[in-house]
Motif scaffolding. Structure first.
Motif, PDB file in Angstrom:
ATOM      1  N   ILE A   8      37.227  70.261  75.108  1.00  0.00           N
ATOM      2  CA  ILE A   8      38.161  71.290  75.550  1.00  0.00           C
ATOM      3  C   ILE A   8      39.484  71.003  74.858  1.00  0.00           C
ATOM      4  N   THR A   9      39.907  71.959  74.022  1.00  0.00           N
ATOM      5  CA  THR A   9      41.118  71.772  73.222  1.00  0.00           C
ATOM      6  C   THR A   9      42.220  72.673  73.750  1.00  0.00           C
ATOM      7  N   GLY A  10      43.224  72.905  72.960  1.00  0.00           N
ATOM      8  CA  GLY A  10      44.364  73.682  73.404  1.00  0.00           C
ATOM      9  C   GLY A  10      44.212  75.177  73.280  1.00  0.00           C
ATOM     10  N   GLY A  11      43.032  75.646  72.871  1.00  0.00           N
ATOM     11  CA  GLY A  11      42.827  77.089  72.771  1.00  0.00           C
ATOM     12  C   GLY A  11      42.692  77.726  74.139  1.00  0.00           C
ATOM     13  N   SER A  12      43.098  78.963  74.237  1.00  0.00           N
ATOM     14  CA  SER A  12      42.969  79.694  75.492  1.00  0.00           C
ATOM     15  C   SER A  12      41.496  79.875  75.832  1.00  0.00           C
ATOM     16  N   GLY A  13      41.193  79.996  77.112  1.00  0.00           N
ATOM     17  CA  GLY A  13      39.816  80.233  77.531  1.00  0.00           C
ATOM     18  C   GLY A  13      39.177  79.050  78.222  1.00  0.00           C
ATOM     19  N   ALA A  14      39.967  78.258  78.920  1.00  0.00           N
ATOM     20  CA  ALA A  14      39.434  77.083  79.606  1.00  0.00           C
ATOM     21  C   ALA A  14      38.319  77.444  80.572  1.00  0.00           C
ATOM     22  N   ILE A  15      38.387  78.619  81.182  1.00  0.00           N
ATOM     23  CA  ILE A  15      37.363  79.026  82.138  1.00  0.00           C
ATOM     24  C   ILE A  15      36.000  79.127  81.465  1.00  0.00           C
ATOM     25  N   TYR A  16      35.973  79.477  80.181  1.00  0.00           N
ATOM     26  CA  TYR A  16      34.698  79.560  79.459  1.00  0.00           C
ATOM     27  C   TYR A  16      34.107  78.174  79.235  1.00  0.00           C
ATOM     28  N   ALA A  17      34.953  77.205  78.950  1.00  0.00           N
ATOM     29  CA  ALA A  17      34.477  75.827  78.787  1.00  0.00           C
ATOM     30  C   ALA A  17      33.943  75.287  80.103  1.00  0.00           C
ATOM     31  N   VAL A  18      34.620  75.604  81.204  1.00  0.00           N
ATOM     32  CA  VAL A  18      34.170  75.165  82.525  1.00  0.00           C
ATOM     33  C   VAL A  18      32.825  75.805  82.849  1.00  0.00           C
ATOM     34  N   ARG A  19      32.683  77.083  82.560  1.00  0.00           N
ATOM     35  CA  ARG A  19      31.408  77.772  82.814  1.00  0.00           C
ATOM     36  C   ARG A  19      30.300  77.187  81.945  1.00  0.00           C
ATOM     37  N   LEU A  20      30.587  76.911  80.687  1.00  0.00           N
ATOM     38  CA  LEU A  20      29.595  76.306  79.811  1.00  0.00           C
ATOM     39  C   LEU A  20      29.170  74.946  80.332  1.00  0.00           C
ATOM     40  N   LEU A  21      30.115  74.138  80.778  1.00  0.00           N
ATOM     41  CA  LEU A  21      29.796  72.837  81.357  1.00  0.00           C
ATOM     42  C   LEU A  21      28.870  73.003  82.556  1.00  0.00           C
ATOM     43  N   HIS A  22      29.156  73.973  83.399  1.00  0.00           N
ATOM     44  CA  HIS A  22      28.326  74.235  84.567  1.00  0.00           C
ATOM     45  C   HIS A  22      26.912  74.636  84.166  1.00  0.00           C
ATOM     46  N   VAL A  23      26.771  75.561  83.243  1.00  0.00           N
ATOM     47  CA  VAL A  23      25.454  76.039  82.808  1.00  0.00           C
ATOM     48  C   VAL A  23      24.647  74.908  82.167  1.00  0.00           C
ATOM     49  N   LEU A  24      25.283  74.145  81.304  1.00  0.00           N
ATOM     50  CA  LEU A  24      24.571  73.061  80.625  1.00  0.00           C
ATOM     51  C   LEU A  24      24.079  72.003  81.603  1.00  0.00           C
ATOM     52  N   THR A  25      24.935  71.582  82.515  1.00  0.00           N
ATOM     53  CA  THR A  25      24.519  70.544  83.463  1.00  0.00           C
ATOM     54  C   THR A  25      23.486  71.075  84.443  1.00  0.00           C
ATOM     55  N   ALA A  26      23.580  72.353  84.806  1.00  0.00           N
ATOM     56  CA  ALA A  26      22.606  72.943  85.723  1.00  0.00           C
ATOM     57  C   ALA A  26      21.207  72.968  85.116  1.00  0.00           C
ATOM     58  N   ARG A  27      21.121  73.076  83.791  1.00  0.00           N
ATOM     59  CA  ARG A  27      19.800  73.102  83.162  1.00  0.00           C
ATOM     60  C   ARG A  27      19.343  71.717  82.703  1.00  0.00           C
ATOM     61  N   GLY A  28      20.097  70.695  83.088  1.00  0.00           N
ATOM     62  CA  GLY A  28      19.684  69.323  82.820  1.00  0.00           C
ATOM     63  C   GLY A  28      20.147  68.752  81.500  1.00  0.00           C
ATOM     64  N   THR A  29      21.053  69.430  80.830  1.00  0.00           N
ATOM     65  CA  THR A  29      21.585  68.942  79.563  1.00  0.00           C
ATOM     66  C   THR A  29      22.568  67.806  79.836  1.00  0.00           C
ATOM     67  N   ASP A  30      22.460  66.751  79.047  1.00  0.00           N
ATOM     68  CA  ASP A  30      23.381  65.621  79.147  1.00  0.00           C
ATOM     69  C   ASP A  30      24.640  65.984  78.361  1.00  0.00           C
ATOM     70  N   VAL A  31      25.783  66.068  79.054  1.00  0.00           N
ATOM     71  CA  VAL A  31      27.030  66.531  78.438  1.00  0.00           C
ATOM     72  C   VAL A  31      28.047  65.408  78.408  1.00  0.00           C
ATOM     73  N   GLU A  32      28.577  65.152  77.223  1.00  0.00           N
ATOM     74  CA  GLU A  32      29.697  64.232  77.050  1.00  0.00           C
ATOM     75  C   GLU A  32      30.948  65.098  76.978  1.00  0.00           C
ATOM     76  N   LEU A  33      31.879  64.926  77.920  1.00  0.00           N
ATOM     77  CA  LEU A  33      33.069  65.768  77.998  1.00  0.00           C
ATOM     78  C   LEU A  33      34.283  65.033  77.452  1.00  0.00           C
ATOM     79  N   THR A  34      35.034  65.738  76.613  1.00  0.00           N
ATOM     80  CA  THR A  34      36.302  65.214  76.129  1.00  0.00           C
ATOM     81  C   THR A  34      37.336  66.337  76.223  1.00  0.00           C
ATOM     82  N   VAL A  35      38.536  65.975  76.637  1.00  0.00           N
ATOM     83  CA  VAL A  35      39.604  66.961  76.812  1.00  0.00           C
ATOM     84  C   VAL A  35      40.857  66.430  76.113  1.00  0.00           C
TER      85      VAL A  35
END
Length: 71
Positions: A8-35
């Motif tokens: 998650i960088t300084g571009g607008s649209g943080a809600i999309y990154a949060v939604r993507l994180l939710h979708v990926l983890t819900a389907r069992g994807t291992d996510v490494e998060l960096t902000v």
């Protein structure tokens, strides 16, 4: 199982990154998060959340986010 790095960088649209994180983890994807510092500023401005770029707490995004997500 898939592995994904989500940055998650300084571009607008943080809600999309949060939604993507939710979708990926819900389907069992291992996510490494960096902000980035700019990403924390955007999250603060757009979502009203205070997070630490050095140690982003995924439970801040939603309570069940810790399953499959790492900081």
């Amino acid at each position: 199982m898939s592995n994904v790095v989500l940055a998650i960088t300084g571009g607008s649209g943080a809600i999309y990154a949060v939604r993507l994180l939710h979708v990926l983890t819900a389907r069992g994807t291992d996510v490494e998060l960096t902000v980035s510092d700019a990403g924390t500023a955007v999250i603060r401005q757009e979502l009203g959340w205070e997070i630490d770029a050095a140690d982003p707490d995924v439970s801040r995004f939603w309570p069940d986010a810790t399953e499959g997500a790492r900081n």
